[in-house]
Design an enzyme around this catalytic site. Structure first.
Site, PDB file in Angstrom:
ATOM      1  N   GLU A  77      43.346  -5.278  11.146  1.00  0.00           N
ATOM      2  CA  GLU A  77      44.359  -6.015  11.913  1.00  0.00           C
ATOM      3  C   GLU A  77      45.775  -5.703  11.421  1.00  0.00           C
ATOM      4  O   GLU A  77      46.566  -6.607  11.116  1.00  0.00           O
ATOM      5  CB  GLU A  77      44.065  -7.514  11.851  1.00  0.00           C
ATOM      6  CG  GLU A  77      42.673  -7.861  12.354  1.00  0.00           C
ATOM      7  CD  GLU A  77      42.332  -9.339  12.242  1.00  0.00           C
ATOM      8  OE1 GLU A  77      43.237 -10.138  11.938  1.00  0.00           O
ATOM      9  OE2 GLU A  77      41.160  -9.690  12.458  1.00  0.00           O
ATOM     10  N   GLU A 119      34.921  -7.737  14.122  1.00  0.00           N
ATOM     11  CA  GLU A 119      34.920  -9.202  14.024  1.00  0.00           C
ATOM     12  C   GLU A 119      34.886  -9.737  15.443  1.00  0.00           C
ATOM     13  O   GLU A 119      35.631  -9.277  16.297  1.00  0.00           O
ATOM     14  CB  GLU A 119      36.170  -9.745  13.320  1.00  0.00           C
ATOM     15  CG  GLU A 119      36.233  -9.565  11.827  1.00  0.00           C
ATOM     16  CD  GLU A 119      37.459 -10.257  11.226  1.00  0.00           C
ATOM     17  OE1 GLU A 119      38.066 -11.102  11.929  1.00  0.00           O
ATOM     18  OE2 GLU A 119      37.809  -9.946  10.086  1.00  0.00           O
TER      19      GLU A 119
END
Length: 348
Positions: free
Chosen positions: A157, A274
Site C-alpha cells: 500500500e 488483503e
C-alpha cells in the site's frame, strides 16, 4: 492395393497419429483439463496450474501471536491457509522461528507472504541509492538459509506513504526505484527463492493522482501484481460485493483495477493480498452477500491466482470489524466459501 484404398489407409493413419499427438500434447484447453485432473499444484513462481491459493492473516492490531491467531482462524474457517501473511519493518529479522515452524508442518502445508517496510526509519530514495544495502544483504542471507520459496511484498500500500514533493525521498518514482534496487540486489545475492509481489491499494482517490502510474517498478522485477482492498456490507463508502473491490477506478473513464492489471501487465498473476468485508464495530451485519459472491467472480477473472483474507475485530482506525465470525450467518457463509474445491491447490 487400389489407389482409393491406399488413400483411405493413409488418412486413417494420419488421423491416428494426430490423435496420439493430441493425447500427448493437446490443445491449451485440453492441457488445462489434464492439469486439473492431475491436481492443482504451484509452479516455479508459486503460480497454481489451476485453482486459487487460499491465504490468511489473523490477529491484526492485537497482541496475539500471529501463528496462533492464524491457527484459530483456520479452525473457524475450516481450511488451512496455504498462504500465511506476516508483517515486518526495518531491521526486524525474518522469517522468524514461529513463521518457519508454520511452513514446516507436514499436515498443514503453508507458504509465507512476508510484508516488509524496508525503508522504515529512512526513505525510499535512500534505499534506492544503496544506503540500506546492509539491511538487504542481511535479509538475503536469511532468505537463502531458509531455502523454501516464499512471497515478499515490499512496502505494501505505498500510495498511503507517498509524499508528492520534490526531494522528499518518498515520491512515487522513489518507491519504484527502491523496489527495483531491492529486488535486483536480492537476485544478485542469490536469494532466488524470494517471489515478489507489488501490493497496491486500488483506491479511487489514489488512482486519480498524476503520480499513481509512477509507482509501478517494472514487469522485469515484479513476479505478482497484488491488491489490498476491502468492501463494506453497510450502505455507504465502498458498499458492494467481491467484484466491487476489484473494479474500483478513478473518475473520468479510467480502467478498473483488475482491467488495468490484466491489460497493462498482461500475463502477471494477480494476488488479492488483503481482502475482507467489514461493518462498524459492535454491529453484527451479515457478510454473506460478499462471501457468496467470491467464487463466481474468481471464475470470471482467471488472472487471480491467490486471495488472502485479513481478519481483525477492529482495524487500524478502530471502527471497522473485518472478522469472519462477527455473526453466525457470516461465519457459516465463509465456511462454505472456504470449502469450495477451487482452493484445493497443492504447494509444490
Amino acid at each position: 492395393m487400389k489407389r482409393s484404398t491406399l488413400r483411405k489407409t493413409v488418412l486413417t493413419l494420419t488421423a491416428f497419429a494426430a490423435g496420439i499427438g493430441a493425447a500427448i500434447t493437446g490443445t491449451p484447453a485440453q492441457a488445462a483439463t489434464q492439469a486439473a485432473d492431475a491436481g492443482c499444484v504451484t509452479g516455479s513462481k508459486l503460480v497454481p496450474t489451476c485453482g486459487v491459493l487460499w491465504g490468511g492473516a489473523a490477529g491484526g492490531f492485537t497482541s496475539a501471536p500471529r501463528d496462533q491467531a492464524l491457527k484459530t482462524w483456520e479452525k473457524a474457517s475450516g481450511r488451512t491457509a496455504a498462504i500465511f501473511h506476516q508483517y515486518h519493518k526495518g531491521n526486524e529479522p525474518f522469517p522468524t522461528k514461529a513463521e518457519i515452524a508454520m511452513t514446516n508442518d507436514p499436515a498443514r502445508p503453508r507458504v509465507l507472504l512476508e510484508n516488509w517496510k524496508i525503508a522504515y526509519g529512512t526513505t525510499w530514495a535512500a534505499v534506492a541509492q544503496g544506503k540500506q544495502d546492509a539491511r538487504i544483504d542481511a535479509f538475503a542471507a536469511r532468505a537463502k538459509a531458509y531455502g523454501k520459496k516464499f512471497f515478499l511484498a515490499l512496502n505494501h500500500e505505498p500510495e498511503n506513504d507517498v509524499v508528492a514533493r520534490a526531494g522528499s525521498g518518498m515520491q512515487a518514482k522513489d518507491f519504484a526505484a527502491m523496489y527495483r534496487h531491492t529486488i535486483q540486489r536480492l537476485r544478485a545475492k542469490g536469494a532466488n527463492n524470494v517471489i515478489n509481489v507489488v501490493a497496491l491499494m486500488g483506491n479511487e482517490k489514489w488512482m486519480a493522482q498524476s503520480w499513481w502510474k509512477d509507482l509501478y517498478p517494472g514487469d522485469d522485477v515484479v513476479d505478482w501484481v497484488g491488491l489490498d482492498s476491502y468492501v463494506s456490507v453497510e450502505k455507504g463508502y465502498h458498499f458492494g460485493d467481491f467484484a466491487s473491490l476489484l473494479d474500483r477506478k478513478a473518475k473520468g473513464g479510467a480502467q478498473g483495477w483488475y482491467d488495468w492489471a490484466t491489460t497493462k501487465h498482461a500475463g502477471k498473476p494477480i494476488m488479492i493480498a488483503e481482502w475482507g468485508a467489514y461493518h462498524k464495530v459492535g454491529r453484527h451485519t451479515d457478510k454473506s452477500a460478499v462471501y457468496n459472491s467470491v467464487v463466481a467472480q474468481l471464475k470470471k477473472r482467471p488472472a487471480i491466482k491467490a486471495i488472502v483474507h485479513f481478519d481483525t475485530k477492529h482495524d487500524d482506525e478502530g471502527d471497522r470489524d473485518i472478522s469472519i465470525d462477527s455473526s453466525a450467518a457470516s461465519l457459516a457463509s465463509f465456511r462454505r466459501l472456504a470449502s469450495n474445491p477451487i482452493f484445493n491447490v497443492k504447494l509444490g
